[in-house]
Design a protein around this motif. Structure first.
Motif, PDB file in Angstrom:
ATOM      1  N   UNK A  44      11.845  -4.829  -6.496  1.00  0.00           N
ATOM      2  CA  UNK A  44      12.538  -3.610  -6.106  1.00  0.00           C
ATOM      3  C   UNK A  44      11.554  -2.762  -5.308  1.00  0.00           C
ATOM      4  N   UNK A  45      12.057  -2.067  -4.293  1.00  0.00           N
ATOM      5  CA  UNK A  45      11.173  -1.239  -3.470  1.00  0.00           C
ATOM      6  C   UNK A  45      11.714   0.184  -3.427  1.00  0.00           C
ATOM      7  N   UNK A  46      10.905   1.116  -3.931  1.00  0.00           N
ATOM      8  CA  UNK A  46      11.284   2.524  -3.884  1.00  0.00           C
ATOM      9  C   UNK A  46      10.312   3.268  -2.994  1.00  0.00           C
ATOM     10  N   UNK A  47      10.776   3.751  -1.846  1.00  0.00           N
ATOM     11  CA  UNK A  47       9.934   4.470  -0.891  1.00  0.00           C
ATOM     12  C   UNK A  47       8.616   3.738  -0.667  1.00  0.00           C
ATOM     13  N   UNK A  48       8.712   2.453  -0.452  1.00  0.00           N
ATOM     14  CA  UNK A  48       7.521   1.700  -0.097  1.00  0.00           C
ATOM     15  C   UNK A  48       6.718   1.181  -1.280  1.00  0.00           C
ATOM     16  N   UNK A  50       6.351  -1.162  -4.311  1.00  0.00           N
ATOM     17  CA  UNK A  50       7.020  -2.395  -4.758  1.00  0.00           C
ATOM     18  C   UNK A  50       6.860  -2.578  -6.255  1.00  0.00           C
ATOM     19  N   UNK A  51       7.928  -2.915  -6.897  1.00  0.00           N
ATOM     20  CA  UNK A  51       7.883  -3.236  -8.310  1.00  0.00           C
ATOM     21  C   UNK A  51       8.524  -4.588  -8.490  1.00  0.00           C
ATOM     22  N   UNK A  53      10.046  -7.118 -11.062  1.00  0.00           N
ATOM     23  CA  UNK A  53      10.498  -7.221 -12.440  1.00  0.00           C
ATOM     24  C   UNK A  53      10.561  -8.694 -12.768  1.00  0.00           C
TER      25      UNK A  53
ATOM     26  N   UNK B 230       5.558   0.508 -14.062  1.00  0.00           N
ATOM     27  CA  UNK B 230       6.801   0.615 -13.316  1.00  0.00           C
ATOM     28  C   UNK B 230       7.372   2.020 -13.505  1.00  0.00           C
ATOM     29  N   UNK B 283      15.056   6.354   9.045  1.00  0.00           N
ATOM     30  CA  UNK B 283      14.228   5.917   7.897  1.00  0.00           C
ATOM     31  C   UNK B 283      14.622   4.489   7.519  1.00  0.00           C
ATOM     32  N   UNK B 297      17.646   4.964  -1.264  1.00  0.00           N
ATOM     33  CA  UNK B 297      16.640   6.023  -1.381  1.00  0.00           C
ATOM     34  C   UNK B 297      16.042   6.340  -0.013  1.00  0.00           C
ATOM     35  N   UNK B 337       4.744   8.190   3.346  1.00  0.00           N
ATOM     36  CA  UNK B 337       5.085   7.915   1.955  1.00  0.00           C
ATOM     37  C   UNK B 337       4.739   6.476   1.570  1.00  0.00           C
ATOM     38  N   UNK B 338       4.999   5.535   2.465  1.00  0.00           N
ATOM     39  CA  UNK B 338       4.855   4.134   2.066  1.00  0.00           C
ATOM     40  C   UNK B 338       3.492   3.546   2.423  1.00  0.00           C
TER      41      UNK B 338
END
Lengths: 112, 443
Positions: A44-48, A50-51, A53, B230, B283, B297, B337-338
């Motif tokens: 999963x990627x949230x604002x760049x 990476x996680x 799972x 996480x 974006x 997001x 941000x990234x």
């Protein structure tokens, strides 16, 4: 009696249920579960950020049936849950020692 | 004076008010201001729209981005600090920013506790002889102070004590926000006299909040587990709802800064539509170009980046300048941000700096370019981009330095009074239970 445990992809539940009804299965237990096998997980990627799972959501189906229909139940699940892609799941078959219907007290095959 | 006041935000209004309310010994009595009911109605609506940006807008936007155990803490911090800002504003904030007399840095204290303001007091708009009730101007500017301090909290959530937030908020507003609002918007202010362009608060609100957020998060330190554990948004649904409320409220923020229901407000409105639309899409485009999926997001972040960037330019750009500004700011914020944040390793929890600080800087500097009439902007034919660019840069850099130093002071005062950060146990359990004794979700 046999207990058939199938771990399948969540979106295959309806097809598997239909296939099992045609084979004559009268009831089943379904749970939402998480786990991993060869399909190691997902990213999963949230604002760049990476996680990854390592747990993937799956559905677990448990069916108890008479020994002589167990093979057909397994075949039905295998056929219905198959997409050919990694992560389709697994089927396990176990022996069941006893079954009792709580309402009537019936036992074994008549209780299923 | 009027030329300048057309360029800048609301500050000029109050300067004119001072003139109109001048005592009998004044040399040349200014013409009496006539309250325009249409303008007044629009400003009442704008003020309420900006309030919608705070609770629920920002509270949901930020709340959804935190973990479920910190949802209430985040919402409560935003709401409470906004309330604090409102009370301080009427006590001494308004007079520090827009009161009588004063110097380049702050106004005088003659309007402390709103002294002398009555329902008959009139604040000037940008049209000669036209005014709105001063109470409306006080309220409109009050909502700006309230949302700016709430924005700062985006970098420090999930670990800062509630009491520390309140102490920090009070000190920060006093030594950072009020002086910068005065410098940019009041006719006696430093940047205003220089001719710096800031239609609706790119410098005052976004650069100010973003830089302060970065500094506060550096002093506070990273969240436990960052960046190895996480730590992901608990509800992008709520973040999406918050994004929508922010966008709608932003029309009050930007188009309201015209202080009148006129063509300048209309220009600010169309720019707030199109810059934001460009921001949202670009974006996602940046994500695709970097090998990722276009994310929800990312869409929400781009919307905010576009809104932030167009804020200083809202009435200072043509629609196509605004589109370019929104798109460019969105892409730059994406990289901030990234790429920049992980590289530098600071924990700006909800990217208050990455989106508001960086987007505000891009917007404030870009305003000098899109203002040019040759690019469709509303500038005069003899407008010189280079000169304005220098002015904007000076205002931006001064704001960054002022905000950074002020935030260091405010944070250390909060630390001395409250201890600043919650205990490790509370942080692990979540600030909802640890600081407020409630859970956001009971099942």
């Amino acid at each position: 009696m046999k207990l058939v445990i199938a771990i399948i992809k969540p979106f295959k539940l309806d097809e598997v249920r239909e296939a099992l009804t045609t084979v004559g299965v009268a009831g089943m237990t379904v749970s939402e579960v998480k786990g991993f096998g060869r399909q190691k997980g997902q990213t999963e990627i949230y604002r760049g950020a990476e996680y990854s799972t390592n747990m993937v959501p799956k559905i677990k189906i448990e069916v108890v049936c008479a020994s002589d229909v167990a093979d057909r139940v397994v075949e039905a699940v295998q056929a219905a849950a198959n997409t050919g892609a990694i992560g389709d799941g697994k089927i396990f078959v176990l022996d069941v020692g006893q079954a009792v219907r709580i309402r009537t007290g019936e036992t074994d095959d008549t209780a299923l | 004076m009027m030329r300048l006041s057309k360029l800048a935000g609301g500050g000029a209004a109050i300067a004119l008010t001072a003139l109109s309310a001048a005592p009998a010994w004044a040399q040349a009595p200014a013409p009496a201001l006539v309250v325009n009911k249409g303008d007044t109605a629009w400003m009442l609506v704008s003020t309420v729209l900006v309030t919608m940006m705070i609770v629920p807008g920002l509270a949901l936007f930020y709340g959804g981005l935190t973990r479920a155990k910190n949802m209430l803490s985040t919402m409560t911090q935003i709401g409470a600090v906004a309330c604090l800002a409102m009370l301080i504003w009427v006590m001494y904030g308004y007079t520090m920013a827009f009161g009588d007399g004063g110097n380049d840095i702050i106004s005088g204290f003659g309007k402390a506790f709103l002294a002398g303001i009555t329902p008959d007091s009139v604040a000037a708009t940008f049209t000669a002889g036209v005014g709105i009730p001063e109470y409306v101007f006080v309220c409109f500017q009050m909502t700006f102070a309230a949302i700016t301090i709430a924005l700062v909290l985006g970098s420090v959530v999930e670990r800062m004590k509630f009491s520390a937030v309140m102490v920090f908020g009070a000190v920060w507003l006093t030594i950072v926000y009020f002086p910068i609002a005065h410098m940019v918007w009041a006719s006696g202010g430093l940047f205003f006299k220089m001719g710096a362009l800031d239609f609706a608060g790119g410098t005052v609100v976004h650069i100010n909040a973003g830089v302060s957020a970065l500094v506060a998060s550096l002093i506070l330190g990273k969240r436990l587990g960052y960046p190895t554990e996480r730590i992901v948004p608990h509800s992008l649904t709520l973040t999406g709802v918050g994004t929508g409320l922010l966008w709608v409220g932003w029309f009050g923020f930007n188009a309201g800064s015209a202080l009148e229901a006129n063509g300048s407000a209309a220009l600010a409105m169309i720019n707030t539509f199109v810059a934001t639309a460009a921001g949202g899409l670009f974006w996602m485009l940046a994500e695709r170009l970097n090998g990722h999926k276009g994310s929800a997001l990312g869409f929400c972040s781009g919307i905010i980046a576009g809104l932030v960037a167009v804020t200083p330019a809202a009435g200072n750009s043509g629609p196509f300048g605004a589109i370019v500004l929104g798109a460019v700011a969105s892409i730059i914020c994406f990289y901030a941000v990234s790429v920049l944040k992980p590289k530098l390793g600071y924990d700006d929890a909800l990217d208050a700096f990455g989106v508001h600080g960086v987007g505000g800087i891009v917007g404030a500097i870009g305003t000098a370019i899109v203002y040019a009439p040759s690019l469709g902007g509303p500038g005069k034919p003899d407008y010189a981009i280079g000169h304005q660019l220098t002015t904007q840069l000076i205002a931006v850099v001064t704001t960054i330095i002022w905000a950074a130093i002020g935030t260091v002071i405010a944070t250390f005062i909060a630390k001395a009074v409250t201890g600043l950060r919650v205990s490790a146990d509370v942080e692990r359990e979540g600030l909802d239970l640890g600081e407020h004794g409630e859970r956001a979700y009971n099942s």
